[in-house]
Enzyme design. Sequence first.
Site, mmCIF file in Angstrom:
data_model
loop_
_atom_site.group_PDB
_atom_site.id
_atom_site.type_symbol
_atom_site.label_atom_id
_atom_site.label_comp_id
_atom_site.label_asym_id
_atom_site.label_seq_id
_atom_site.Cartn_x
_atom_site.Cartn_y
_atom_site.Cartn_z
ATOM 1 N N LYS A 1 0.846 -1.204 0.000
ATOM 2 C CA LYS A 1 0.000 0.000 0.000
ATOM 3 C C LYS A 1 0.883 1.256 0.000
ATOM 4 C CE LYS A 1 -3.788 -2.380 2.271
ATOM 5 N NZ LYS A 1 -4.491 -2.739 3.496
ATOM 6 N N GLN B 1 -4.551 -1.148 9.770
ATOM 7 C CA GLN B 1 -4.464 -2.475 9.159
ATOM 8 C C GLN B 1 -5.043 -3.536 10.093
ATOM 9 O OE1 GLN B 1 -3.314 -3.189 5.965
ATOM 10 N NE2 GLN B 1 -4.063 -5.241 6.406
ATOM 11 N N ASP C 1 -11.042 2.885 4.134
ATOM 12 C CA ASP C 1 -11.400 1.468 3.997
ATOM 13 C C ASP C 1 -12.923 1.290 3.895
ATOM 14 O OD1 ASP C 1 -9.361 -0.321 3.722
ATOM 15 O OD2 ASP C 1 -9.002 -0.587 5.866
#
Length: 310
Positions: free
Chosen positions: A52, A96, A119
């Site tokens: 990422k 994460q 997200d």
Amino acid sequence: MAKVLDGNRIRDEIKTECRSRVEQLISRGRAPGLAVVLVGHNPASEIYVRNKVKTSQELGIAGETITPPEDITTVELLAIVGSLNQRSDIDGILVQMPLPSHIDARRIVEAILPAKDVDGLHPCNAGNLVTGRPGPRPCTPAGIIELLKRCRIPIAGQRAVVVGRSDLVGKPAAFLLLHENATVTICHSKTPDLPAVCREAEILIAAIGRPALITSAYIRPGATVIDVGINRLDNRADVERIFPHDRPGSAQKLEVFDRKGSLLVGDAHPFDVAESAGAYTPVPGGVGPLTIAMLMSNTIDSAERRIGSC
Ligand code: NDP
């Protein structure tokens, strides 16, 4: 043979578009900012975060990775999220997952400002998705829709079956398909006669996490099969079961397994899907590449909204 839907090609298209959107934002004042929080040392998470960060750097997105230790408390992690919420140079915050089990992951997700929730997992954004309001969408399901549209697979009026009902993939994929006017059925581990339900699908989304579960018995001939599953096989017998010696291509897969000690497969059986579907996403190289591309796109969307509203 079915058409292969090339996720790498679509990812590259999206990245090219992202690059020029970033340049426009820079010319208007500043680059978009993405903060990634990686707790502890989960090896898979470390790889995901590295990819990422690498992609954001390639696109000119300003990145910051925060790596608190494994034993950070929920309260301490909330404080990190709170300070990122306050920062005007940060447009997207990604924590994460999975978090260590002693951390209250729900509280952490709920603490992220919905406008910075790239997200798309905050309950506010889940509500925005269900009710068709604008807001960041979860990256993998958003990538599936991009892939279908850019490969010119019709969605409106089609029968879509989604196998899997997670908040991360199955449910948001089903709602996105519904908003595109598909007729959607969601299946899960308690669905009776799963093959029969799947055979109704013109678009079949497999988001299960069970290697090669979707065989020809599940696939309506000519259907589009989107294989979200990423399953790591680390047992040679499992690899030989899915890739028998008498099938072309099996030797190559076994060679990869012997070299690496593991092999990635999807939820769709690789030979059956190629024979029965009309089009399908391979694993690797299908849906996977789009997840990071959509994270970048969500971050730029957020920056465009925030810089535009300054
Ligand atoms: P979850 O484990 O959260 O959800 C799996 C779903 O599959 C559940 O709803 C479960 O049903 C259902 N299921 C499990 N076994 C069966 C079965 N035998 N028959 C029918 N349904 C079944 O997984 P995720 O949604 O997070 O991920 C799914 C897969 O996608 C995984 O392989 C994951 O690695 C991959 N993935 C890939 C990404 C990418 O970028 N390509 C991103 C995210 C995930 P129930 O609810 O009843 O338990």
